[in-house]
Design a protein around this motif. Structure first.
Motif, PDB file in Angstrom:
ATOM      1  N   ARG A   1       0.957  -1.102  -0.015  1.00 55.90           N
ATOM      2  CA  ARG A   1      -0.002  -0.136   0.141  1.00 55.90           C
ATOM      3  C   ARG A   1       0.912   1.403  -0.029  1.00 55.90           C
ATOM      4  NH1 ARG A   1      -5.495  -0.126   1.411  1.00 55.90           N
ATOM      5  NH2 ARG A   1      -5.209   2.180   1.979  1.00 55.90           N
ATOM      6  N   ALA A   2       1.950   1.075   0.712  1.00 61.59           N
ATOM      7  CA  ALA A   2       2.861   2.418   0.857  1.00 61.59           C
ATOM      8  C   ALA A   2       3.686   2.602  -0.424  1.00 61.59           C
ATOM      9  CB  ALA A   2       3.926   2.260   2.167  1.00 61.59           C
ATOM     10  N   THR A   3       4.147   1.585  -1.139  1.00 62.70           N
ATOM     11  CA  THR A   3       4.808   1.799  -2.242  1.00 62.70           C
ATOM     12  C   THR A   3       3.816   2.117  -3.396  1.00 62.70           C
ATOM     13  OG1 THR A   3       6.125  -0.190  -1.762  1.00 62.70           O
ATOM     14  CG2 THR A   3       6.143   0.115  -3.874  1.00 62.70           C
TER      15      THR A   3
ATOM     16  N   ALA B   1       1.199   3.984  -3.015  1.00 62.63           N
ATOM     17  CA  ALA B   1       0.713   5.201  -2.413  1.00 62.63           C
ATOM     18  C   ALA B   1       1.805   6.300  -3.081  1.00 62.63           C
ATOM     19  CB  ALA B   1       0.371   5.509  -1.272  1.00 62.63           C
ATOM     20  N   SER B   2       3.207   5.767  -2.983  1.00 61.26           N
ATOM     21  CA  SER B   2       4.078   6.778  -3.392  1.00 61.26           C
ATOM     22  C   SER B   2       4.186   7.021  -4.851  1.00 61.26           C
ATOM     23  CB  SER B   2       5.591   6.093  -2.780  1.00 61.26           C
ATOM     24  OG  SER B   2       5.802   4.780  -3.448  1.00 61.26           O
ATOM     25  N   MET B   3       3.530   5.986  -5.677  1.00 62.34           N
ATOM     26  CA  MET B   3       3.472   6.030  -6.895  1.00 62.34           C
ATOM     27  C   MET B   3       2.258   6.701  -7.612  1.00 62.34           C
ATOM     28  SD  MET B   3       5.306   2.141  -8.021  1.00 62.34           S
ATOM     29  CE  MET B   3       4.325   2.173  -9.267  1.00 62.34           C
ATOM     30  N   ASN B   4       1.522   7.077  -6.689  1.00 61.08           N
ATOM     31  CA  ASN B   4       0.281   7.737  -7.031  1.00 61.08           C
ATOM     32  C   ASN B   4      -0.817   6.811  -7.841  1.00 61.08           C
ATOM     33  OD1 ASN B   4       0.838  10.471  -5.964  1.00 61.08           O
ATOM     34  ND2 ASN B   4       1.829  10.834  -8.030  1.00 61.08           N
TER      35      ASN B   4
END
Length: 156
Positions: A64-66, A68-71
């Motif tokens: 999820r964090a990865t 999210a960091s890639m929009n």
């Protein structure tokens, strides 16, 4: 060209150069490549490469964090998964229909085989009887059948 040339000479030199094309607007900036959408196929490949059977909560949080960091919105991937599920289910139903049609064709062919086998059995039986009759006729000399004597005896 010298600064102190005659007017006619300057005019000649100017006319020798082709006229400039009309001023054009600045070329458009190069198009940025469209960002590839991260879909369920990508998520499947990612999940296959991760040890999801170990500490599932941590793996999900990292994913999820990865993303999210890639929009990338997880909801977009879920929607893509729904579309893929629907397409896959439709494909399965289509193949089930084709299998059912093939099974009907197979049953029809089996019935044809049964009919041909029955015809073959009957043909073979009649052929064998005819061969038997032919063999008997060749061993026993043919005698004319006297219809009158049979009729006199009362047998037909």
């Amino acid at each position: 060209m010298a600064l102190f040339t005659k007017k006619s000479e300057a005019k000649i030199e100017i006319e020798q150069f082709p006229p400039r094309p009309p001023a054009m607007s600045a070329p458009p900036p190069p198009a940025t490549p469209a960002r590839r959408i991260y879909g369920i196929g990508d998520a499947i490949v990612l999940m296959r490469s991760l040890p999801v059977d170990q500490n599932v909560d941590l793996i999900v949080q990292v994913i999820r964090a990865t993303l999210a960091s890639m929009n990338v919105r997880v909801q977009d991937i879920i929607e893509d998964a729904r579309r893929k599920e629907q397409a896959t289910e439709a494909g399965i139903q289509e193949l089930h229909g084709k299998v059912a049609e093939l099974e009907r064709d197979l049953d029809a062919r089996r019935q044809e085989i049964l009919g041909l086998e029955a015809d073959l059995k009957e043909t073979s039986a009649v052929k064998e009887r005819l061969q038997l009759a032919e063999n008997i006729a060749s061993v026993v000399p043919s005698q004319p059948i006297a219809l009158e004597s049979s009729a006199a005896n009362g047998s037909y």
